[in-house]
Design a protein around this motif. Structure first.
Motif, mmCIF file in Angstrom:
data_model
loop_
_atom_site.group_PDB
_atom_site.id
_atom_site.type_symbol
_atom_site.label_atom_id
_atom_site.label_comp_id
_atom_site.label_asym_id
_atom_site.label_seq_id
_atom_site.Cartn_x
_atom_site.Cartn_y
_atom_site.Cartn_z
ATOM 1 N N MET A 1 0.840 -1.206 0.000
ATOM 2 C CA MET A 1 0.000 0.000 0.000
ATOM 3 C C MET A 1 0.874 1.256 0.000
ATOM 4 N N LYS A 2 0.553 2.203 -0.882
ATOM 5 C CA LYS A 2 1.288 3.461 -0.937
ATOM 6 C C LYS A 2 0.963 4.322 0.285
ATOM 7 N N VAL A 3 1.962 4.987 0.830
ATOM 8 C CA VAL A 3 1.750 5.847 2.005
ATOM 9 C C VAL A 3 2.492 7.179 1.837
ATOM 10 N N ILE A 4 2.085 8.143 2.663
ATOM 11 C CA ILE A 4 2.729 9.461 2.688
ATOM 12 C C ILE A 4 3.222 9.726 4.106
ATOM 13 N N ALA A 5 4.457 10.220 4.214
ATOM 14 C CA ALA A 5 5.028 10.568 5.520
ATOM 15 C C ALA A 5 4.766 12.048 5.786
ATOM 16 N N ALA A 6 4.324 12.354 7.010
ATOM 17 C CA ALA A 6 3.959 13.736 7.346
ATOM 18 C C ALA A 6 4.622 14.147 8.655
ATOM 19 N N ILE A 7 5.101 15.393 8.682
ATOM 20 C CA ILE A 7 5.771 15.907 9.888
ATOM 21 C C ILE A 7 5.215 17.283 10.221
ATOM 22 N N ASP A 8 4.960 17.501 11.518
ATOM 23 C CA ASP A 8 4.461 18.791 12.011
ATOM 24 C C ASP A 8 5.470 19.292 13.051
ATOM 25 N N ILE A 9 6.284 20.276 12.644
ATOM 26 C CA ILE A 9 7.377 20.749 13.492
ATOM 27 C C ILE A 9 6.954 22.002 14.259
ATOM 28 N N GLY A 10 6.880 21.888 15.580
ATOM 29 C CA GLY A 10 6.513 23.030 16.412
ATOM 30 C C GLY A 10 7.647 23.382 17.358
ATOM 31 N N GLY A 11 7.447 24.445 18.125
ATOM 32 C CA GLY A 11 8.488 24.908 19.028
ATOM 33 C C GLY A 11 8.786 23.929 20.148
ATOM 34 N N THR A 12 7.772 23.183 20.623
ATOM 35 C CA THR A 12 8.002 22.268 21.735
ATOM 36 C C THR A 12 8.013 20.799 21.326
ATOM 37 N N GLY A 13 7.252 20.446 20.314
ATOM 38 C CA GLY A 13 7.189 19.041 19.918
ATOM 39 C C GLY A 13 7.161 18.864 18.409
ATOM 40 N N LEU B 1 0.350 8.280 6.576
ATOM 41 C CA LEU B 1 -1.045 8.364 6.143
ATOM 42 C C LEU B 1 -1.208 7.722 4.777
ATOM 43 N N THR B 2 -2.430 7.294 4.488
ATOM 44 C CA THR B 2 -2.739 6.854 3.134
ATOM 45 C C THR B 2 -2.926 8.105 2.270
ATOM 46 N N PRO B 3 -2.866 7.961 0.948
ATOM 47 C CA PRO B 3 -3.117 9.124 0.080
ATOM 48 C C PRO B 3 -4.542 9.667 0.225
ATOM 49 N N GLN B 4 -5.417 8.908 0.888
ATOM 50 C CA GLN B 4 -6.776 9.399 1.158
ATOM 51 C C GLN B 4 -6.833 10.173 2.480
ATOM 52 N N GLY B 5 -5.724 10.252 3.180
ATOM 53 C CA GLY B 5 -5.673 11.043 4.407
ATOM 54 C C GLY B 5 -5.988 10.278 5.671
ATOM 55 N N GLU B 6 -6.052 8.951 5.571
ATOM 56 C CA GLU B 6 -6.288 8.139 6.780
ATOM 57 C C GLU B 6 -4.952 7.945 7.514
ATOM 58 N N ILE B 7 -4.968 8.248 8.807
ATOM 59 C CA ILE B 7 -3.738 8.138 9.597
ATOM 60 C C ILE B 7 -3.513 6.681 10.006
ATOM 61 N N LEU B 8 -2.399 6.100 9.562
ATOM 62 C CA LEU B 8 -2.098 4.703 9.866
ATOM 63 C C LEU B 8 -1.287 4.572 11.152
ATOM 64 N N LYS B 9 -0.397 5.544 11.350
ATOM 65 C CA LYS B 9 0.468 5.475 12.525
ATOM 66 C C LYS B 9 0.903 6.883 12.920
ATOM 67 N N ILE C 1 -0.347 17.083 10.686
ATOM 68 C CA ILE C 1 0.107 15.940 9.864
ATOM 69 C C ILE C 1 -0.877 15.669 8.717
ATOM 70 N N THR C 2 -2.172 15.948 8.951
ATOM 71 C CA THR C 2 -3.146 15.769 7.873
ATOM 72 C C THR C 2 -2.855 16.762 6.742
ATOM 73 N N GLY C 3 -2.585 18.017 7.117
ATOM 74 C CA GLY C 3 -2.245 19.032 6.115
ATOM 75 C C GLY C 3 -0.930 18.727 5.414
ATOM 76 N N ALA C 4 0.042 18.205 6.165
ATOM 77 C CA ALA C 4 1.346 17.865 5.577
ATOM 78 C C ALA C 4 1.187 16.759 4.534
ATOM 79 N N CYS C 5 0.271 15.827 4.795
ATOM 80 C CA CYS C 5 -0.036 14.775 3.821
ATOM 81 C C CYS C 5 -0.612 15.407 2.549
ATOM 82 N N LYS C 6 -1.516 16.375 2.734
ATOM 83 C CA LYS C 6 -2.153 17.049 1.590
ATOM 84 C C LYS C 6 -1.138 17.868 0.782
ATOM 85 N N LEU C 7 -0.090 18.359 1.450
ATOM 86 C CA LEU C 7 0.972 19.079 0.726
ATOM 87 C C LEU C 7 1.583 18.175 -0.349
#
Ligand SMILES: [Zn+2]
Length: 320
Positions: A1-13, A19-27, A307-313
């Motif tokens: 299954m094809k997947v997309i890696a997503a990262i959300d970089i903030g000041g503290t965490g 995610l799948t290309p449909q935006g479902e979070i797998l892990k 992470i959902t938005g990062a997948c959409k990027l």
């Protein structure tokens, strides 16, 4: 299954998602950013965290990597064009280059507010729409513009600084160098400031009896809590705050004719209690033809918006 890696970089965490290309979070996965140690350590933590979450997946299945990050981003180059001293030395970091070199996949980088609102448009409060505005109400008012399903950047990548729209030409001076900016009236900082002023002369408020010992104890949460418990003075502060937010939104409604305006930031946790007041004031002031298709909503995805938005990027960037 094809997947997309997503990262959300903030000041503290730093949050990671596969995610799948449909935006479902797998892990999902999380690491501290240790951003006070600087941009280099932050990038090391981001690379390490992504390697950890990808350990359970076949790299051949990874289509691309999407990254939303704090700071101003040159989205075309994937480089941090400016970051404040909250993350020392982050300015100039080639985020795209670092991740492309390490993982050998297409990488797309965007500012974190834009990324979160893109996620909300896709799977959250804006789902089913493609002309969406987002504001984040906190110490200031941040913003994002989504037009036809894509982030609108403006000529130099800085579009959406709604907090510095002028709503009072001769108002107080602002950190941006201007006067009377919207965030001086509609941010959480502003709410706390004008509430403190009123509390000085109103010692019989529920705030003094139940929530605060000194004016330093005043925060957005206890203002809302006291208002909900029927304290007239705090209710008047919440109404004024809602009206101030609405005043800026009316200009945005007339400028962009959006389908959805999403309100994020700490105060969005107040949900319908706040949103209904803002909505009422906007509907009193905006022209009827703009209101037919408009809805105003609180952000819905919480910690998963980034992470959902990062997948959409990645979806948008690769034209999937
Ligand atoms: Zn300003």
């Amino acid at each position: 299954m094809k997947v997309i890696a997503a990262i959300d970089i903030g000041g503290t965490g730093i949050k990671f998602g596969i995610l799948t290309p449909q935006g479902e979070i797998l892990k999902k996965h999380k690491r501290e950013s240790q951003s006070h140690l600087g941009g280099k350590v932050l990038m090391e933590n981001a690379v390490l965290g992504l390697s950890e979450i990808l350990a359970d997946f076949d790299m051949n299945d990874v289509i691309g990597i999407g990254i939303g990050t704090a700071g101003q981003v040159d989205h075309k180059k994937g480089v941090i064009s400016f970051a404040s001293e909250i993350i020392p030395g982050y300015t100039g970091t080639d985020v795209k280059g670092i991740f492309e070199k390490k993982f050998n996949k297409p990488v797309f980088v965007e500012n974190d507010v834009n990324t979160a609102i893109l996620g909300e448009m896709w799977k959250g409060a804006g789902a089913g729409n493609d002309i969406v505005l987002g504001i984040t109400v906190g110490t200031g008012i941040g913003g994002a513009i989504i037009l036809n399903g894509e982030v609108f950047h403006g000529a130099t990548g800085s579009a959406g600084e709604f907090g510095h729209a002028v709503i009072q030409r001769d108002g107080p001076s602002c950190t941006c160098g201007g006067n009377g900016c919207w965030e001086l009236y509609g941010s959480s900082t502003a709410l706390i400031r004008f509430t403190r002023e009123l509390l000085k002369d109103n010692k019989d408020s529920l705030m003094w009896k139940k929530y605060i010992k000194t004016l330093d104890d005043v925060n957005a949460k206890n203002i809302f809590d006291a208002a909900k418990e029927g304290d007239e003075l705090m209710l008047s502060c919440v109404e004024k705050f809602s009206e101030n937010i609405a005043a800026g939104l009316v200009s945005l409604v007339h400028t962009f004719n959006p389908q959805v305006i999403i309100i994020g930031g700490g105060v969005s946790n107040e949900g319908a209690y706040l949103i209904d007041k803002i909505d009422r004031y906007v509907r009193e002031r905006a022209m009827p033809s703009y209101l037919k298709c408009l809805s105003i909503k609180a952000a819905a995805l919480g910690n998963d918006a980034g992470i959902t938005g990062a997948c959409k990027l990645v979806i948008n960037g690769l034209g999937l």
